[in-house]
Write a protein that holds these residues in place. Structure first.
Motif, PDB file in Angstrom:
ATOM      1  N   ALA A 237       0.798  -1.227   0.000  1.00  0.00           N
ATOM      2  CA  ALA A 237       0.000   0.000   0.000  1.00  0.00           C
ATOM      3  C   ALA A 237       0.837   1.286   0.000  1.00  0.00           C
ATOM      4  CB  ALA A 237      -0.973  -0.004   1.173  1.00  0.00           C
TER       5      ALA A 237
ATOM      6  N   ARG B 235       1.998   2.246  -3.660  1.00  0.00           N
ATOM      7  CA  ARG B 235       1.057   2.399  -4.770  1.00  0.00           C
ATOM      8  C   ARG B 235       0.980   3.851  -5.192  1.00  0.00           C
ATOM      9  NH1 ARG B 235      -3.346  -0.828  -1.818  1.00  0.00           N
ATOM     10  NH2 ARG B 235      -2.582  -2.933  -2.111  1.00  0.00           N
ATOM     11  N   ARG B 236       0.710   4.049  -6.481  1.00  0.00           N
ATOM     12  CA  ARG B 236       0.507   5.408  -6.983  1.00  0.00           C
ATOM     13  C   ARG B 236      -0.884   5.871  -6.609  1.00  0.00           C
ATOM     14  NH1 ARG B 236       3.462   6.838 -12.355  1.00  0.00           N
ATOM     15  NH2 ARG B 236       5.324   5.597 -12.104  1.00  0.00           N
ATOM     16  N   ILE B 237      -0.982   7.135  -6.250  1.00  0.00           N
ATOM     17  CA  ILE B 237      -2.272   7.715  -5.905  1.00  0.00           C
ATOM     18  C   ILE B 237      -2.924   8.188  -7.190  1.00  0.00           C
ATOM     19  CG2 ILE B 237      -3.447   9.540  -4.658  1.00  0.00           C
ATOM     20  CD1 ILE B 237      -1.107   9.507  -2.679  1.00  0.00           C
ATOM     21  N   GLU B 238      -4.131   7.695  -7.439  1.00  0.00           N
ATOM     22  CA  GLU B 238      -4.855   8.109  -8.635  1.00  0.00           C
ATOM     23  C   GLU B 238      -5.629   9.381  -8.320  1.00  0.00           C
ATOM     24  OE1 GLU B 238      -7.247   4.991 -10.129  1.00  0.00           O
ATOM     25  OE2 GLU B 238      -5.608   3.545 -10.143  1.00  0.00           O
ATOM     26  N   ARG B 239      -5.271  10.461  -9.007  1.00  0.00           N
ATOM     27  CA  ARG B 239      -5.944  11.740  -8.796  1.00  0.00           C
ATOM     28  C   ARG B 239      -7.068  11.892  -9.792  1.00  0.00           C
ATOM     29  NH1 ARG B 239      -2.012  16.626  -8.838  1.00  0.00           N
ATOM     30  NH2 ARG B 239      -4.032  17.588  -8.758  1.00  0.00           N
TER      31      ARG B 239
END
Length: 50
Positions: free
Chosen positions: A27, A30-34
Motif C-alpha cells: 500500500a 502504490r501510486r495515488i490516482e488523482r
C-alpha cells in the motif's frame, strides 16, 4: 532448532494470510490516482477566500 521452528511457523502464517498481508505491505508504494480537474488549486483549502 527453535529458530527454525519459528521460521517455519512464520512462513506458514504468511502463506495462510497472504491475501491480507501483501496488500498491506504494498500500500505505501502504490501510486495515488488523482481525479482530473480543470484547476490546479485544491478546492477545500483551510483559510482560503473565494
Amino acid at each position: 532448532m527453535l529458530s527454525a521452528i519459528h521460521v517455519v511457523l512464520a512462513l506458514g502464517f504468511f502463506i495462510a494470510h497472504r491475501r491480507d498481508i501483501v496488500p498491506t505491505l504494498t500500500a505505501p508504494f502504490r501510486r495515488i490516482e488523482r481525479e482530473s480537474s480543470d484547476d490546479d488549486e485544491p478546492s477545500n483549502v483551510v483559510g482560503a477566500h473565494a
